[in-house]
Structures are given as structure tokens and as C-alpha cells.
Design an enzyme around this catalytic site. Structure first.
Site, PDB file in Angstrom:
ATOM      1  N   HIS A  56       0.824  -1.221   0.000  1.00  0.00           N
ATOM      2  CA  HIS A  56       0.000   0.000   0.000  1.00  0.00           C
ATOM      3  C   HIS A  56       0.853   1.263   0.000  1.00  0.00           C
ATOM      4  O   HIS A  56       0.366   2.337  -0.328  1.00  0.00           O
ATOM      5  CB  HIS A  56      -1.053  -0.028   1.115  1.00  0.00           C
ATOM      6  N   ASP A 106      -0.176  -7.539   1.397  1.00  0.00           N
ATOM      7  CA  ASP A 106       0.336  -6.166   1.481  1.00  0.00           C
ATOM      8  C   ASP A 106       1.857  -6.187   1.638  1.00  0.00           C
ATOM      9  O   ASP A 106       2.397  -5.934   2.718  1.00  0.00           O
ATOM     10  CB  ASP A 106      -0.330  -5.453   2.667  1.00  0.00           C
ATOM     11  N   SER A 202       3.839   2.083   8.572  1.00  0.00           N
ATOM     12  CA  SER A 202       3.570   1.056   7.565  1.00  0.00           C
ATOM     13  C   SER A 202       4.789   0.765   6.721  1.00  0.00           C
ATOM     14  O   SER A 202       5.540   1.675   6.381  1.00  0.00           O
ATOM     15  CB  SER A 202       2.499   1.501   6.581  1.00  0.00           C
ATOM     16  N   GLY A 203       4.924  -0.491   6.352  1.00  0.00           N
ATOM     17  CA  GLY A 203       6.052  -0.902   5.510  1.00  0.00           C
ATOM     18  C   GLY A 203       7.267  -1.269   6.333  1.00  0.00           C
ATOM     19  O   GLY A 203       8.145  -1.990   5.872  1.00  0.00           O
TER      20      GLY A 203
HETATM   21  C1  4AZ Z   1      -1.471   2.934   8.917  1.00  0.00           C
HETATM   22  O1  4AZ Z   1      -2.408   3.680   8.681  1.00  0.00           O
HETATM   23  C2  4AZ Z   1      -1.515   2.076  10.131  1.00  0.00           C
HETATM   24  N1  4AZ Z   1      -2.156   0.176  14.687  1.00  0.00           N
HETATM   25  C3  4AZ Z   1      -0.484   1.182  10.373  1.00  0.00           C
HETATM   26  C4  4AZ Z   1      -0.528   0.394  11.497  1.00  0.00           C
HETATM   27  C5  4AZ Z   1      -1.571   0.485  12.364  1.00  0.00           C
HETATM   28  C6  4AZ Z   1      -2.597   1.391  12.144  1.00  0.00           C
HETATM   29  C7  4AZ Z   1      -2.563   2.177  11.008  1.00  0.00           C
HETATM   30  C8  4AZ Z   1      -1.585  -0.400  13.562  1.00  0.00           C
HETATM   31  O2  4AZ Z   1      -0.516   2.884   8.173  1.00  0.00           O
END
Ligand code: 4AZ
Length: 252
Positions: A56, A106, A202-203
Site C-alpha cells: 500500500h 500487502d 507502515s512498511g
Molecule cells: C497505517 O495507517 C496504520 N495500529 C499502520 C498500522 C496500524 C494502524 C494504522 C496499527 O498505516
């Protein structure tokens, strides 16, 4: 690959990822900050020219590789840290069955220019999990990133947090059920809440230690809020994808 014993997992005082602490500078040599345009994600070095991140994060950039910047050896995003460098991306492989609505598969592999890891003091690879190996439920693992703290602003310095591996059965009893896909994803965190990854992490990796080696067990993927009780974060289960990743590495 053998990893130089740096100060991995030795903490210093600081605050908060969500509920974490500031990492010691360069104690996470496999963590990179990736800019997709102006959007920041995390990523993990697995060899001299390969970085694993979330699909993503990669989405929409496969035809704009020149807009991606991988920052290695980063600690503070506010200053140019000694030992920090930027590397370009030559290729991108979003998992062919990634689905942007359900977040299944993902995971994304970036082929970078040569990072010359052997010559670096601030960069090193994490190991891929042995195929079909996944840590036992309850194993204490660690995530790191520059994401939001307590649903608030992103962190300027790298944060790390300890998160426990949660069983699929238990995860299915949380609001993650329905979206959560066992086998492709797993939950980690604390059901009491308080510690978690958040937006902007993320990632990045969930690292578990096996035989003194840092293993990339999860890719930070999604969650419902951050650090809420009974709502653990969800990670892409890397062991499911090791074969796919290794094929890409040997073809690069
Ligand atoms: C995000 O939006 C995201 N609590 C990544 C991890 C988590 C929540 C949101 C885990 O990238």
C-alpha cells in the site's frame, strides 16, 4: 548473513511509535525511511540491493520510481545524521495478488542501487524467516518507525516498541475479524492496548530474534486505530512470502 552486533534493542529514555521509546541511533541498521513523493513509509533492508515494504506504500509509484527515495541510516528526520545516505530505486514488485481494499498480500519488494553494506557502519540486512517458520504465540518482537505517536503527530526520531505475537484465534475475536486473513497476516501487540504501530510506520518491520539473528517476521500493514485495547495491529506474515521474495532477489 551474519549481523554485526550493534546496540539493537538497547533502549534509551525518550517517548513514545505508540507507547514506545526513542531507539538508540543506528541500533536498527536494517530499517529505512522511504519517501514515496512526500509520503513516508518504513522499509527493511534484506540484502545489498533489496528492501521490503508494504504494497500500500508502493501503490501508484511503479511508473514513477524516480519519485521514491530510500533513506538509510536515518535517525532524526530533522537533521542529516552522520552515516545517513539516500539510495535510488531501480525496480518495484508489488505482490501480484495485492488487493488495495482488503489489504491482502500487502507486501512490496524494492530493488535499489547497491548499498555496499559491507562498507557501512549504519546499515545492515535483517534475515528473512526460514520458509514456513513463524514465531510462537507470545514471542516478544519489536517494531520501529517514524509514524504517529498516540494518533498524534509523526515522530522526528526513530521509535521502537515491543509487541507480542498474538494467535490467529485470538485476533479473530477482535474487531480485526472479517478483514484479518490468517496465513497471510498476523496480529501483534498488547490486548490491553497502549503499545502499537501507527500511521506512518507502515512498511516497516516487526523483528523477532531467533538464534541471535534479527528476523523480518512482519511488515507493518494496518490496524483499527492505534494502541486501542482489544485492537492489535496487523502485520503481513513474511514467512508466507519468503519464496516469492527470494525468487525476486536471485533475478535482480
Ligand atoms: C497505517 O495507517 C496504520 N495500529 C499502520 C498500522 C496500524 C494502524 C494504522 C496499527 O498505516
Amino acid at each position: 548473513m551474519k549481523i554485526a552486533p550493534k546496540s539493537f534493542l538497547t533502549l534509551k529514555k525518550g517517548n513514545r511509535i505508540v507507547g514506545g521509546l526513542e531507539a538508540i541511533k543506528h541500533s536498527w541498521p536494517w530499517v529505512v525511511r522511504i519517501y514515496f513523493g512526500y509520503t513516508g513509509c518504513g522499509g527493511t533492508i534484506i540484502d545489498d540491493n533489496t528492501v521490503v515494504t508494504a504494497a500500500h506504500c508502493c501503490r501508484g509509484y511503479d511508473t514513477r520510481l524516480d519519485r521514491i527515495k530510500v533513506v538509510v541510516g536515518e535517525h532524526s528526520t530533522a537533521v542529516w545524521d552522520l552515516g545517513q545516505f539516500t539510495i535510488g530505486v531501480r525496480g518495484m514488485h508489488i505482490h501480484p495478488e495485492y488487493h488495495s481494499v482488503t489489504f491482502k498480500n500487502d507486501i512490496c519488494v524494492l530493488q535499489t542501487n547497491d548499498m555496499h553494506l559491507r562498507l557501512r557502519h549504519t546499515a545492515a540486512p535483517a534475515c528473512l524467516p526460514p520458509s514456513s517458520w513463524h514465531p510462537d504465540v507470545g514471542t516478544r518482537c519489536y517494531a520501529a518507525g517514524w509514524g504517529r505517536m498516540d494518533l498524534n503527530k509523526p515522530s522526528v526520531v526513530l521509535q521502537e516498541v515491543d509487541l507480542d505475537v498474538i494467535s490467529d484465534e485470538r485476533c479473530e475475536q477482535t474487531p480485526n475479524a472479517g478483514t484479518f486473513i490468517p496465513g497471510q497476516m498476523f496480529c501483534a501487540g498488547h490486548l490491553s492496548g497502549g503499545k502499537d504501530a501507527c500511521q506512518g510506520d507502515s512498511g516497516g518491520p516487526l523483528i523477532c530474534v531467533k538464534d541471535d539473528q534479527p528476523i523480518l517476521v512482519g511488515v507493518t500493514s494496518w490496524g483499527l486505530g492505534c494502541g486501542r485495547p482489544n485492537s492489535p495491529g496487523v502485520w503481513t506474515k513474511v514467512t508466507t512470502y519468503t519464496k516469492w521474495i527470494r525468487t525476486l532477489m536471485s533475478n535482480s
